[in-house]
Write a protein that holds these residues in place. Structure first.
Motif, PDB file in Angstrom:
ATOM      1  N   TYR A 229      28.034  12.351  58.761  1.00 47.98           N
ATOM      2  CA  TYR A 229      27.084  11.684  59.657  1.00 47.98           C
ATOM      3  C   TYR A 229      27.766  10.664  60.574  1.00 47.98           C
ATOM      4  CZ  TYR A 229      27.369   8.624  55.568  1.00 47.98           C
ATOM      5  OH  TYR A 229      27.819   7.862  54.525  1.00 47.98           O
ATOM      6  N   CYS A 230      29.100  10.702  60.654  1.00 44.55           N
ATOM      7  CA  CYS A 230      29.841   9.786  61.511  1.00 44.55           C
ATOM      8  C   CYS A 230      30.610  10.565  62.576  1.00 44.55           C
ATOM      9  CB  CYS A 230      30.811   8.940  60.692  1.00 44.55           C
ATOM     10  SG  CYS A 230      29.988   7.792  59.548  1.00 44.55           S
ATOM     11  N   HIS A 231      30.759   9.956  63.756  1.00 42.21           N
ATOM     12  CA  HIS A 231      31.473  10.579  64.864  1.00 42.21           C
ATOM     13  C   HIS A 231      32.324   9.533  65.558  1.00 42.21           C
ATOM     14  CE1 HIS A 231      28.946  14.175  64.423  1.00 42.21           C
ATOM     15  NE2 HIS A 231      27.920  13.325  64.281  1.00 42.21           N
ATOM     16  N   TRP A 232      33.516   9.973  66.008  1.00 39.30           N
ATOM     17  CA  TRP A 232      34.441   9.079  66.704  1.00 39.30           C
ATOM     18  C   TRP A 232      34.138   9.130  68.201  1.00 39.30           C
ATOM     19  CZ3 TRP A 232      37.445   5.406  64.948  1.00 39.30           C
ATOM     20  CH2 TRP A 232      38.456   4.872  65.744  1.00 39.30           C
ATOM     21  N   VAL A 233      33.617   8.030  68.754  1.00 40.41           N
ATOM     22  CA  VAL A 233      33.210   7.973  70.147  1.00 40.41           C
ATOM     23  C   VAL A 233      33.803   6.723  70.788  1.00 40.41           C
ATOM     24  CG1 VAL A 233      31.275   7.901  71.771  1.00 40.41           C
ATOM     25  CG2 VAL A 233      31.037   9.156  69.608  1.00 40.41           C
ATOM     26  N   ASN A 234      34.547   6.934  71.892  1.00 35.79           N
ATOM     27  CA  ASN A 234      35.123   5.805  72.621  1.00 35.79           C
ATOM     28  C   ASN A 234      35.900   4.858  71.693  1.00 35.79           C
ATOM     29  OD1 ASN A 234      34.030   6.715  75.056  1.00 35.79           O
ATOM     30  ND2 ASN A 234      32.102   5.614  74.703  1.00 35.79           N
ATOM     31  N   ASP A 235      36.767   5.472  70.857  1.00 34.40           N
ATOM     32  CA  ASP A 235      37.603   4.711  69.934  1.00 34.40           C
ATOM     33  C   ASP A 235      36.804   3.875  68.950  1.00 34.40           C
ATOM     34  OD1 ASP A 235      39.965   5.695  71.034  1.00 34.40           O
ATOM     35  OD2 ASP A 235      40.060   4.091  72.526  1.00 34.40           O
ATOM     36  N   GLN A 236      35.619   4.323  68.644  1.00 30.01           N
ATOM     37  CA  GLN A 236      34.784   3.662  67.643  1.00 30.01           C
ATOM     38  C   GLN A 236      34.181   4.694  66.710  1.00 30.01           C
ATOM     39  OE1 GLN A 236      32.016   0.555  69.001  1.00 30.01           O
ATOM     40  NE2 GLN A 236      32.918   0.739  71.054  1.00 30.01           N
ATOM     41  N   CYS A 237      33.934   4.265  65.501  1.00 26.39           N
ATOM     42  CA  CYS A 237      33.291   5.132  64.526  1.00 26.39           C
ATOM     43  C   CYS A 237      31.797   4.822  64.526  1.00 26.39           C
ATOM     44  CB  CYS A 237      33.886   4.909  63.143  1.00 26.39           C
ATOM     45  SG  CYS A 237      33.305   6.096  61.900  1.00 26.39           S
ATOM     46  N   LEU A 238      31.008   5.779  65.035  1.00 22.65           N
ATOM     47  CA  LEU A 238      29.551   5.601  65.112  1.00 22.65           C
ATOM     48  C   LEU A 238      28.906   6.492  64.056  1.00 22.65           C
ATOM     49  CD1 LEU A 238      29.073   5.626  68.992  1.00 22.65           C
ATOM     50  CD2 LEU A 238      29.418   3.666  67.480  1.00 22.65           C
ATOM     51  N   CYS A 239      28.103   5.892  63.211  1.00 20.72           N
ATOM     52  CA  CYS A 239      27.494   6.627  62.101  1.00 20.72           C
ATOM     53  C   CYS A 239      25.975   6.566  62.210  1.00 20.72           C
ATOM     54  CB  CYS A 239      27.928   6.050  60.757  1.00 20.72           C
ATOM     55  SG  CYS A 239      29.711   6.131  60.492  1.00 20.72           S
ATOM     56  N   THR A 240      25.355   7.704  62.035  1.00 22.85           N
ATOM     57  CA  THR A 240      23.900   7.792  61.990  1.00 22.85           C
ATOM     58  C   THR A 240      23.516   8.192  60.583  1.00 22.85           C
ATOM     59  OG1 THR A 240      23.820   8.479  64.300  1.00 22.85           O
ATOM     60  CG2 THR A 240      21.860   8.894  62.979  1.00 22.85           C
ATOM     61  N   MET A 241      22.916   7.280  59.888  1.00 21.26           N
ATOM     62  CA  MET A 241      22.591   7.540  58.493  1.00 21.26           C
ATOM     63  C   MET A 241      21.541   8.639  58.410  1.00 21.26           C
ATOM     64  SD  MET A 241      24.593   5.612  56.897  1.00 21.26           S
ATOM     65  CE  MET A 241      23.958   5.759  55.242  1.00 21.26           C
ATOM     66  N   PRO A 242      21.712   9.583  57.510  1.00 17.44           N
ATOM     67  CA  PRO A 242      20.724  10.675  57.372  1.00 17.44           C
ATOM     68  C   PRO A 242      19.404  10.139  56.839  1.00 17.44           C
ATOM     69  CG  PRO A 242      22.338  10.743  55.600  1.00 17.44           C
ATOM     70  CD  PRO A 242      22.826   9.704  56.567  1.00 17.44           C
ATOM     71  N   ASP A 243      18.325  10.874  57.192  1.00 20.09           N
ATOM     72  CA  ASP A 243      17.003  10.480  56.705  1.00 20.09           C
ATOM     73  C   ASP A 243      16.960  10.607  55.197  1.00 20.09           C
ATOM     74  OD1 ASP A 243      16.100  10.030  59.263  1.00 20.09           O
ATOM     75  OD2 ASP A 243      15.467  12.126  59.533  1.00 20.09           O
ATOM     76  N   PRO A 244      16.269   9.697  54.526  1.00 17.13           N
ATOM     77  CA  PRO A 244      16.165   9.798  53.059  1.00 17.13           C
ATOM     78  C   PRO A 244      15.439  11.068  52.649  1.00 17.13           C
ATOM     79  CG  PRO A 244      14.637   8.157  53.935  1.00 17.13           C
ATOM     80  CD  PRO A 244      15.525   8.550  55.072  1.00 17.13           C
ATOM     81  N   VAL A 245      15.789  11.607  51.555  1.00 12.54           N
ATOM     82  CA  VAL A 245      15.199  12.848  51.057  1.00 12.54           C
ATOM     83  C   VAL A 245      13.818  12.543  50.482  1.00 12.54           C
ATOM     84  CG1 VAL A 245      15.440  14.730  49.399  1.00 12.54           C
ATOM     85  CG2 VAL A 245      17.454  13.835  50.591  1.00 12.54           C
ATOM     86  N   ASP A 246      12.846  13.359  50.889  1.00 13.43           N
ATOM     87  CA  ASP A 246      11.487  13.230  50.347  1.00 13.43           C
ATOM     88  C   ASP A 246      11.440  13.983  49.023  1.00 13.43           C
ATOM     89  OD1 ASP A 246       8.785  13.505  49.684  1.00 13.43           O
ATOM     90  OD2 ASP A 246       8.173  13.496  51.785  1.00 13.43           O
ATOM     91  N   PRO A 247      11.175  13.295  47.917  1.00 17.78           N
ATOM     92  CA  PRO A 247      11.184  13.955  46.599  1.00 17.78           C
ATOM     93  C   PRO A 247      10.202  15.107  46.504  1.00 17.78           C
ATOM     94  CG  PRO A 247      11.148  11.555  46.376  1.00 17.78           C
ATOM     95  CD  PRO A 247      10.926  11.861  47.812  1.00 17.78           C
ATOM     96  N   GLU A 248       9.033  14.974  47.188  1.00 12.06           N
ATOM     97  CA  GLU A 248       8.029  16.054  47.106  1.00 12.06           C
ATOM     98  C   GLU A 248       8.517  17.289  47.828  1.00 12.06           C
ATOM     99  OE1 GLU A 248       5.322  16.014  45.279  1.00 12.06           O
ATOM    100  OE2 GLU A 248       5.937  14.009  44.582  1.00 12.06           O
ATOM    101  N   LYS A 249       9.129  17.109  49.020  1.00 15.93           N
ATOM    102  CA  LYS A 249       9.662  18.249  49.741  1.00 15.93           C
ATOM    103  C   LYS A 249      10.825  18.875  48.999  1.00 15.93           C
ATOM    104  CE  LYS A 249       8.355  16.680  54.389  1.00 15.93           C
ATOM    105  NZ  LYS A 249       8.843  16.316  55.730  1.00 15.93           N
ATOM    106  N   GLU A 250      11.615  18.033  48.310  1.00 10.99           N
ATOM    107  CA  GLU A 250      12.760  18.528  47.554  1.00 10.99           C
ATOM    108  C   GLU A 250      12.311  19.462  46.455  1.00 10.99           C
ATOM    109  OE1 GLU A 250      16.874  18.777  46.851  1.00 10.99           O
ATOM    110  OE2 GLU A 250      15.755  17.882  48.500  1.00 10.99           O
ATOM    111  N   LYS A 251      11.097  19.195  45.870  1.00 12.11           N
ATOM    112  CA  LYS A 251      10.568  20.067  44.809  1.00 12.11           C
ATOM    113  C   LYS A 251      10.249  21.451  45.352  1.00 12.11           C
ATOM    114  CE  LYS A 251       8.564  16.399  41.946  1.00 12.11           C
ATOM    115  NZ  LYS A 251       7.309  15.845  41.414  1.00 12.11           N
TER     116      LYS A 251
END
Length: 252
Positions: A229-251
Motif C-alpha cells: 500500500y506504499c508508493h515511491w513518489v517524488n523521492d517520498q514514500c507515500l502510503c495509503t492504508m487499506p480499508d479495514p476488513v468488515d468481519p461480516e463480509k469476510e464471513k
C-alpha cells in the motif's frame, strides 16, 4: 614456550621514555613508571624468569578471537576499581578451574597442589583462570593474583614493542585478589607481578583488533515498496492504508 631469554630480550629492546597509557589504564599516575627510566626496577622481575613457561601458549600471536578468549567486557570499571587490588571471593568461584602445571584443576585440587609460598597470576576465561587469553582491543578482563605474604606489590606489563610499564599497588594481606586489565594495544602482551623477594608467573595476552564492519546503505525506494500500500513518489514514500476488513463480509 616463553623462557628467560625471551623476557630479557624484550627488556633489552626498551627504547621509550616517560609515562604512557598502561594496560591497567592510569595515564600519568604516580603509581606508574617506565622501566626505561629506572633500571633498578628490572631487578624485581628477574626471579620470574624461570616461571614464564606455559605449554598452552601459542607460538604465533593471535589476531582474532578463539577458544582461548578472555571473559571480557567493554564496560569501564569505576575509578575506585582501576589499578586497585580487590578482594576475590574464592568460595563463590568453586565451579571454575585454575591452570597449573599444564592442566586445569578444580579449586580444591588446585589449592592442594599449589605451593602456598609462591605468588601466582591468571587471567579470567569463561569457566577458568588461565595463563593465556585473547582479548579484543578496547576491552577489560580480570586478572587473579595469589599473594602469599604481605609485601609491597608491583605489577609489570611488557608491550609488543618491548616497552615495559611498572605499577606499584601497595601492600595487602596474604590472599586472593583481582585487578582489571585493559587491552589498549594490539599484539602480544606479558604481565606479571613481583613482591619484595619473588615474582609470579607471566600471563600472556594477545590483543586483536575487531575488523570494521562495512554497513551497506539501504535503498529507501525498495524499502518503501515492500509494502503493497506504499508508493515511491517524488523521492517520498507515500502510503495509503487499506480499508479495514468488515468481519461480516469476510464471513461471506
Amino acid at each position: 614456550m616463553i623462557n628467560r631469554a625471551v623476557i630479557w630480550t624484550l627488556i633489552a629492546f626498551i627504547s621509550f621514555a616517560g609515562i604512557a597509557l598502561g594496560g591497567y589504564d592510569l595515564s600519568g599516575s604516580e603509581k606508574a613508571e617506565s622501566l626505561s627510566t629506572s633500571s633498578s626496577a628490572l631487578q624485581g622481575i628477574e626471579a620470574s624468569a624461570g616461571a614464564l613457561a606455559g605449554a598452552e601458549i601459542p607460538q604465533m600471536t593471535a589476531s582474532a578471537a578463539g577458544t582461548e578468549q578472555a571473559f571480557s567486557t567493554t564496560q569501564t570499571p569505576t575509578n575506585t576499581e582501576l589499578l586497585t587490588l580487590l578482594p576475590f571471593d574464592v568460595e563463590a568461584s568453586q565451579s571454575t578451574q585454575v591452570f597449573f602445571k599444564g592442566s586445569y584443576l578444580g579449586w580444591n585440587g588446585f589449592e592442594v597442589q599449589y605451593p602456598r609460598a609462591s605468588p601466582g597470576l591468571w587471567i579470567e576465561r569463561s569457566g577458568s583462570w588461565s595463563w593465556y587469553a585473547t582479548m579484543p582491543l578496547g576491552s577489560w578482563a580480570r586478572e587473579l593474583l595469589y599473594v602469599p605474604t604481605a609485601s609491597p606489590i608491583s605489577i609489570f606489563e611488557i608491550y609488543p614493542s618491548g616497552y615495559v610499564m611498572k605499577h606499584d599497588l601497595g601492600s595487602v594481606p596474604p590472599g586472593y585478589y583481582y585487578i582489571w586489565y585493559y587491552a589498549d594495544t594490539p599484539g602480544r602482551h606479558l604481565s606479571l607481578f613481583a613482591l619484595s623477594n619473588s615474582a609470579s608467573n607471566a600471563v600472556t595476552i594477545d590483543v586483536y583488533s575487531i575488523p570494521h564492519q562495512k554497513v551497506t546503505p539501504t535503498d529507501p525506494k525498495k524499502e518503501c515498496e515492500k509494502n503493497s500500500y506504499c508508493h515511491w513518489v517524488n523521492d517520498q514514500c507515500l502510503c495509503t492504508m487499506p480499508d479495514p476488513v468488515d468481519p461480516e463480509k469476510e464471513k461471506c
